[in-house]
Design a protein around this motif. Sequence first.
Motif, mmCIF file in Angstrom:
data_model
loop_
_atom_site.group_PDB
_atom_site.id
_atom_site.type_symbol
_atom_site.label_atom_id
_atom_site.label_comp_id
_atom_site.label_asym_id
_atom_site.label_seq_id
_atom_site.Cartn_x
_atom_site.Cartn_y
_atom_site.Cartn_z
ATOM 1 N N VAL A 265 0.260 5.799 -5.809
ATOM 2 C CA VAL A 265 -0.543 6.854 -6.435
ATOM 3 C C VAL A 265 -1.255 7.666 -5.360
ATOM 4 N N TRP A 266 -1.858 6.982 -4.414
ATOM 5 C CA TRP A 266 -2.598 7.638 -3.329
ATOM 6 C C TRP A 266 -1.671 8.475 -2.467
ATOM 7 N N SER B 287 -0.468 -8.123 3.611
ATOM 8 C CA SER B 287 -0.239 -6.769 3.107
ATOM 9 C C SER B 287 1.213 -6.337 3.190
ATOM 10 N N SER C 285 -5.487 -6.621 -0.538
ATOM 11 C CA SER C 285 -5.105 -6.823 -1.938
ATOM 12 C C SER C 285 -4.560 -5.558 -2.607
ATOM 13 N N ARG C 286 -4.523 -4.438 -1.897
ATOM 14 C CA ARG C 286 -4.047 -3.187 -2.503
ATOM 15 C C ARG C 286 -2.570 -3.307 -2.843
ATOM 16 N N THR C 287 -2.207 -2.981 -4.066
ATOM 17 C CA THR C 287 -0.834 -3.169 -4.535
ATOM 18 C C THR C 287 0.049 -1.983 -4.149
ATOM 19 N N GLU D 16 -6.974 -2.669 2.918
ATOM 20 C CA GLU D 16 -7.377 -3.651 1.906
ATOM 21 C C GLU D 16 -6.162 -4.510 1.601
ATOM 22 N N ASP E 39 1.707 -0.195 -6.202
ATOM 23 C CA ASP E 39 1.451 0.890 -7.150
ATOM 24 C C ASP E 39 0.226 1.701 -6.741
ATOM 25 N N GLU E 40 -0.811 1.033 -6.252
ATOM 26 C CA GLU E 40 -2.014 1.740 -5.799
ATOM 27 C C GLU E 40 -1.709 2.604 -4.580
ATOM 28 N N TYR E 41 -0.943 2.055 -3.638
ATOM 29 C CA TYR E 41 -0.523 2.850 -2.487
ATOM 30 C C TYR E 41 0.268 4.072 -2.939
ATOM 31 N N LEU F 31 6.245 -0.896 -1.780
ATOM 32 C CA LEU F 31 6.042 0.548 -1.851
ATOM 33 C C LEU F 31 7.321 1.274 -1.464
ATOM 34 N N ASN G 79 3.229 -5.916 -0.118
ATOM 35 C CA ASN G 79 2.951 -4.731 -0.923
ATOM 36 C C ASN G 79 3.479 -3.456 -0.280
#
Length: 259
Positions: free
Chosen positions: A42-43, A70, A34-36, A32, A38-40, A77, A73
Amino acid sequence: MMLLAIEQGNTNTLFAVHDGAEWIAQWRAATEASRTADEYAVWLNQLLAMKGLRFEQLTGCIISSVVPQSIFNLRNLARRYLNLEPLVIGENVDLGIDVRIAKPSEAGADRLVNAIGAKLVYPGDLIVIDSGTATTFDIVAEDGAFEGGLIAPGINLSLQALHEAAAKLPRIAIQRPDKVIGKGTVEAMQSGVFWGYVSLIEGLVGRIKTEWGGPMTVIGTGGVASLFEGATDSIDHFDSDLTIRGLLEIWRRNAHLTD
């Protein structure tokens, strides 16, 4: 060394950890753009914890992506959560491979990484078939040079096109039909797509070998390559680790850039 390798395709993104001796963890996520960061984080933090690992243990990071939007981002990370400056394929990274096409800059990062990963294991002239969003057929010469290849739509794109362009055709899953002749709509679609792609592979491999004029070893890799295992004799080896093997080799050649 504890290396985080990130290989991002148009459909899936692979995260893999190498401890200096072997790959100890691999995970896939849907790509995705648009995945930031921070989202990466956490996962990835949760998955690392399941393996008894922590961000602080990772000492290196290498990124290969065919999704330019991408990269920002993914780089963040590494910088924010790993406190590392990642190596990004295509950004002043020495791949150590001769690219023998008209415009070397046009060769996709994923295709070059695959070529490097293949030559580490397989001798002679090679055809590398990567089955993903697109299906690529890449030629790697005996001396390791990238000689170009072919790009065709991937099998999932064909299924999607059938469903979206024909009002009465349903969305179906990919699977190998028992018979070529379908007795119903779903079976007919599955057969047409699956055996159509087997025929695509067999036909193009044959034409490539004829044009090349010598023996070639064929390696299949990518997200859906395993579907064709046992369905055709045109692929000599199925190797799911081709890309991450190439990334590890590139990291070893360029690790000094991050010191």
